[in-house]
Design a protein around this motif. Structure first.
Motif, mmCIF file in Angstrom:
data_model
loop_
_atom_site.group_PDB
_atom_site.id
_atom_site.type_symbol
_atom_site.label_atom_id
_atom_site.label_comp_id
_atom_site.label_asym_id
_atom_site.label_seq_id
_atom_site.Cartn_x
_atom_site.Cartn_y
_atom_site.Cartn_z
ATOM 1 N N PRO A 386 0.787 -1.239 0.000
ATOM 2 C CA PRO A 386 0.000 0.000 0.000
ATOM 3 C C PRO A 386 0.815 1.283 0.000
ATOM 4 C CG PRO A 386 -0.998 -1.595 1.455
ATOM 5 C CD PRO A 386 0.305 -2.195 1.018
ATOM 6 N N ASP A 387 1.902 1.358 0.779
ATOM 7 C CA ASP A 387 2.673 2.604 0.825
ATOM 8 C C ASP A 387 3.335 2.897 -0.513
ATOM 9 O OD1 ASP A 387 5.896 1.547 1.724
ATOM 10 O OD2 ASP A 387 4.179 0.197 1.702
ATOM 11 N N LYS A 388 3.848 1.861 -1.179
ATOM 12 C CA LYS A 388 4.479 2.057 -2.480
ATOM 13 C C LYS A 388 3.440 2.426 -3.536
ATOM 14 C CE LYS A 388 8.662 0.919 -1.144
ATOM 15 N NZ LYS A 388 9.752 1.921 -1.085
ATOM 16 N N ALA A 389 2.246 1.838 -3.430
ATOM 17 C CA ALA A 389 1.181 2.165 -4.374
ATOM 18 C C ALA A 389 0.764 3.620 -4.239
ATOM 19 C CB ALA A 389 -0.013 1.237 -4.152
ATOM 20 N N VAL A 390 0.656 4.109 -3.001
ATOM 21 C CA VAL A 390 0.300 5.515 -2.786
ATOM 22 C C VAL A 390 1.332 6.426 -3.432
ATOM 23 C CG1 VAL A 390 0.108 7.325 -1.028
ATOM 24 C CG2 VAL A 390 -1.068 5.145 -0.708
ATOM 25 N N MET A 391 2.620 6.111 -3.265
ATOM 26 C CA MET A 391 3.673 6.906 -3.888
ATOM 27 C C MET A 391 3.496 6.946 -5.401
ATOM 28 S SD MET A 391 7.780 6.192 -3.996
ATOM 29 C CE MET A 391 7.490 4.785 -5.085
ATOM 30 N N ALA A 392 3.174 5.790 -6.009
ATOM 31 C CA ALA A 392 3.003 5.739 -7.462
ATOM 32 C C ALA A 392 1.802 6.570 -7.908
ATOM 33 C CB ALA A 392 2.847 4.287 -7.916
ATOM 34 N N PHE A 393 0.690 6.483 -7.174
ATOM 35 C CA PHE A 393 -0.486 7.295 -7.523
ATOM 36 C C PHE A 393 -0.166 8.778 -7.393
ATOM 37 C CE2 PHE A 393 -2.984 3.373 -6.601
ATOM 38 C CZ PHE A 393 -3.679 3.318 -7.804
ATOM 39 N N ALA A 394 0.582 9.143 -6.371
ATOM 40 C CA ALA A 394 0.948 10.548 -6.176
ATOM 41 C C ALA A 394 1.805 11.060 -7.328
ATOM 42 C CB ALA A 394 1.684 10.726 -4.852
ATOM 43 N N MET A 395 2.592 10.182 -7.950
ATOM 44 C CA MET A 395 3.467 10.573 -9.055
ATOM 45 C C MET A 395 2.735 10.648 -10.387
ATOM 46 S SD MET A 395 6.890 8.392 -8.057
ATOM 47 C CE MET A 395 7.836 9.008 -9.463
ATOM 48 N N GLY A 396 1.512 10.108 -10.455
ATOM 49 C CA GLY A 396 0.744 10.189 -11.692
ATOM 50 C C GLY A 396 0.255 8.869 -12.233
ATOM 51 N N ALA A 397 0.540 7.769 -11.534
ATOM 52 C CA ALA A 397 0.047 6.470 -11.991
ATOM 53 C C ALA A 397 -1.470 6.398 -11.837
ATOM 54 C CB ALA A 397 0.709 5.344 -11.200
ATOM 55 N N ASP A 398 -2.117 5.717 -12.773
ATOM 56 C CA ASP A 398 -3.566 5.510 -12.723
ATOM 57 C C ASP A 398 -3.916 4.093 -12.286
ATOM 58 O OD1 ASP A 398 -4.488 8.133 -13.902
ATOM 59 O OD2 ASP A 398 -3.280 7.408 -15.580
ATOM 60 N N LEU A 399 -3.031 3.138 -12.576
ATOM 61 C CA LEU A 399 -3.242 1.734 -12.230
ATOM 62 C C LEU A 399 -1.918 1.148 -11.758
ATOM 63 C CD1 LEU A 399 -5.235 0.640 -15.436
ATOM 64 C CD2 LEU A 399 -6.243 1.248 -13.230
ATOM 65 N N ILE A 400 -2.004 0.085 -10.953
ATOM 66 C CA ILE A 400 -0.819 -0.617 -10.458
ATOM 67 C C ILE A 400 -0.879 -2.065 -10.923
ATOM 68 C CG2 ILE A 400 0.494 -1.336 -8.424
ATOM 69 C CD1 ILE A 400 0.411 1.668 -8.706
ATOM 70 N N ASN A 401 0.217 -2.554 -11.507
ATOM 71 C CA ASN A 401 0.344 -3.974 -11.834
ATOM 72 C C ASN A 401 1.214 -4.653 -10.777
ATOM 73 O OD1 ASN A 401 -1.238 -3.880 -14.106
ATOM 74 N ND2 ASN A 401 0.434 -4.095 -15.569
ATOM 75 N N VAL A 402 0.737 -5.757 -10.255
ATOM 76 C CA VAL A 402 1.426 -6.491 -9.204
ATOM 77 C C VAL A 402 1.803 -7.866 -9.738
ATOM 78 C CG1 VAL A 402 1.210 -7.473 -6.901
ATOM 79 C CG2 VAL A 402 0.161 -5.263 -7.404
ATOM 80 N N ALA A 403 3.069 -8.244 -9.596
ATOM 81 C CA ALA A 403 3.520 -9.536 -10.115
ATOM 82 C C ALA A 403 4.132 -10.400 -9.012
ATOM 83 C CB ALA A 403 4.511 -9.328 -11.265
ATOM 84 N N ARG A 404 5.343 -10.059 -8.566
ATOM 85 C CA ARG A 404 5.996 -10.903 -7.561
ATOM 86 C C ARG A 404 5.187 -10.990 -6.267
ATOM 87 N NH1 ARG A 404 11.935 -8.341 -7.870
ATOM 88 N NH2 ARG A 404 10.666 -6.533 -8.428
ATOM 89 N N GLU A 405 4.564 -9.901 -5.871
ATOM 90 C CA GLU A 405 3.747 -9.927 -4.661
ATOM 91 C C GLU A 405 2.547 -10.859 -4.849
ATOM 92 O OE1 GLU A 405 4.811 -7.369 -6.378
ATOM 93 O OE2 GLU A 405 5.350 -5.649 -5.132
ATOM 94 N N ALA A 406 1.991 -10.886 -6.076
ATOM 95 C CA ALA A 406 0.903 -11.822 -6.372
ATOM 96 C C ALA A 406 1.391 -13.260 -6.276
ATOM 97 C CB ALA A 406 0.347 -11.537 -7.770
ATOM 98 N N MET A 407 2.617 -13.514 -6.757
ATOM 99 C CA MET A 407 3.201 -14.853 -6.633
ATOM 100 C C MET A 407 3.327 -15.256 -5.172
ATOM 101 S SD MET A 407 6.186 -14.560 -9.544
ATOM 102 C CE MET A 407 7.020 -16.058 -9.037
ATOM 103 N N MET A 408 3.774 -14.321 -4.331
ATOM 104 C CA MET A 408 3.927 -14.640 -2.915
ATOM 105 C C MET A 408 2.585 -14.943 -2.256
ATOM 106 S SD MET A 408 7.031 -12.261 -1.455
ATOM 107 C CE MET A 408 6.977 -10.856 -2.555
#
Length: 527
Positions: A386-408
């Protein structure tokens, strides 16, 4: 009979007990480690249970492991199992260390009416954990089948072949239950991508699944694939990936099964080595024309995925889009932190920019050309927290793709042997014995729980900052520690731009739209 029993030595009873124990481990489906490695697999859980103490006093602390440290992984595991994922006695992080993310809460958090789906009174509301995308992808370029993702958190590109059939099936079923889309990765569309979730079809340099006999792109096959599979909602042209930009992917012969060979349209018994470049285009104008042709023939939004290094061609792309009115509907920026693809250490460690620099550089270019409202920006690169996603949204991201975390979330233990076909939990292997330990039904629930918890905490942080949707975060809402004199700077100051405001009315307006994940129509006004 009794004399015979008495004559059995003590070690006979022990062997019998061990046999029963081993059979019980093999027959259970809850833990892949115990299934694949009966009896000895229990030691993994024993060692894990005392791992924090061992690391604290002997090896390392909870924050030192990479790529994901123990604290991060524990949060993912606990969230996926619906266990207590809280932390007691305060943070154990050095909050003044360079690059530390600090999210600024509002003095008065966002207060929602009791009728709002995200209100704490509505935990059982079907939309309580839902965060749809704020933008409709493909609307600006008037694609015939534009798409608004039902979730801002989605499954990033991971191919069947790199991941096992059971792993792909688990992710797809879990994504379908929550509402995520599922990116196929460049390995083609498999039967395990067709279990209910919306799909982003990734087109790499080898055009797996849509290639001719020479390995070049066959547009007719692409059109046929999209018509036969209406769950394919977007097309992603992969230029490069964070783990190995400028280097084609490799799938070892040991991981290739007859089914994978058929899906990818490649021969058995030899390594699959993808080209580092596309043959369907060789420059920016040709790429833009191909994007338009694919969009015209399929009706779907088309975007690009790339790692970032030199910026001259990004400038040319933005300029071409302004001059022609054509171009990608979305841009997925992959951080150089690496990902699910294996790569030489020189590539994984040194080639391409990490996410924060990569995204900022590209966003500023498209902002300068006034294109940010017309493009959906997708971010990936260790953003599945969540904290990293918030940083990405603040920078201008509209969507987040999750890969390794989904594997875990479906059992990955960060063994880092994905490329060897020896993944001990059946996630990144095609070894039938190891794969059999991964139960798709159970693991799909694990992924569903993970992404549900992820969204829950993202919503709560959003409200704490005074907002309703994470698209409202600005670069002044997040500070980075500079690591010297305990000073901090906002993302605005550290990266030299402020993101453009994303058009957003309210969550109620998004929920009232009858085109979440479907075709656009006029939003209904809130009652």
């Amino acid at each position: 009979m009794q004399d015979w029993i008495v004559s059995i030595p003590w070690w006979g009873y022990l062997l019998f007990a061990l046999l029963i124990w081993a059979l019980a481990d093999i027959l259970q489906k809850k833990h892949a480690i115990k299934h694949n490695f009966p009896i000895v697999g229990h030691f993994r859980y024993l060692i894990e249970s005392i791992g924090p103490e061992l690391r604290q006093y002997i090896v390392a602390n909870n924050r030192e492991e990479l790529p994901f440290n123990r604290r991060q992984r524990s949060w993912i595991y606990a969230s996926s199992k619906k266990e207590n994922n809280y932390q007691g006695f305060g943070t154990d992080q050095d909050m003044s260390s360079a690059g530390y993310v600090l999210i600024k809460p509002s003095m008065l958090p966002r207060r929602l009416p009791d009728s709002h789906p995200h209100s704490i009174q509505n935990n059982d509301h079907p939309l309580h954990y839902t965060l749809p995308g704020a933008k409709i992808i493909g609307l600006h370029h008037k694609r015939s089948r534009p798409y608004r993702p039902k979730s801002v958190i989605n499954v990033g590109a991971m191919s069947y072949g790199s991941l096992s059939a059971n792993a792909v099936a688990a992710l797809n079923r879990g994504a379908a239950k929550f509402g995520c889309y599922h990116n196929t990765g460049e390995g083609g569309l498999s039967p395990y991508h067709k279990l209910g979730a919306d799909v982003v079809f990734n087109i790499g340099t080898s055009y797996f699944g849509v290639r001719d006999a020479q390995g070049n792109l066959d547009l007719q096959k692409l059109v046929q694939l999209t018509r036969q599979n209406p769950n394919v909602r977007m097309l992603e042209l992969k230029l490069s990936q964070g783990a190995k930009p400028g280097k084609g992917g490799v799938l070892p012969a040991s991981k290739i099964t007859p089914e994978i060979a058929e899906i990818r349209q490649v021969p058995m018994g030899q390594d699959i080595v993808s080209r580092p470049y596309h043959t369907a285009f060789s420059n920016i104008p040709q790429m833009v024309e191909l994007i338009e042709e694919m969009a015209e023939k399929t009706g779907l939004p088309v975007g690009i995925k790339s790692a970032v290094g030199k910026l001259d061609l990004w400038e040319e792309l933005a300029r071409t889009m302004v001059e022609t009115g054509k171009g990608p509907d979305f841009i997925a920026i992959d951080g150089g932190e690496g990902g699910t693809g294996a790569a030489p250490p020189s590539f994984a460690d040194h080639v391409s920019l990490p996410f924060v620099y990569a995204f900022a550089n590209v966003y500023k270019i498209f902002q300068r050309y006034h294109l940010t409202e017309k493009i959906t920006f997708i971010a990936s690169g260790k953003l599945g927290l969540p904290d990293k996603a918030v940083m990405a949204f603040a920078m201008g991201a509209d969507l987040i793709n999750v890969a390794r975390e989904a594997m875990m979330s479906i059992g990955c233990i960060q063994a880092q042997i994905c490329h060897t076909n020896r993944c001990p939990v059946g996630v990144a292997t095609n070894n039938k014995w190891l794969v059999s330990g991964l139960d798709p039904a159970l693991k799909s629930e694990r992924f569903y729980n993970f992404v549900k918890t992820f969204n829950k905490e993202l919503i709560e942080i959003t409200h704490a900052a005074g907002y309703e949707h994470p698209c409202q975060f600005t670069m002044d809402d997040v500070d980075l520690s500079m690591g010297d004199n305990n000073l901090t700077q906002s993302l605005h100051l550290s990266h030299g731009y402020e993101k453009d405001k994303v058009p957003f009315d309210s969550m109620q307006a998004l929920f009232s739209c009858n085109h979440l994940g479907g075709e656009p129509s006029a939003p209904k006004k809130p009652a």
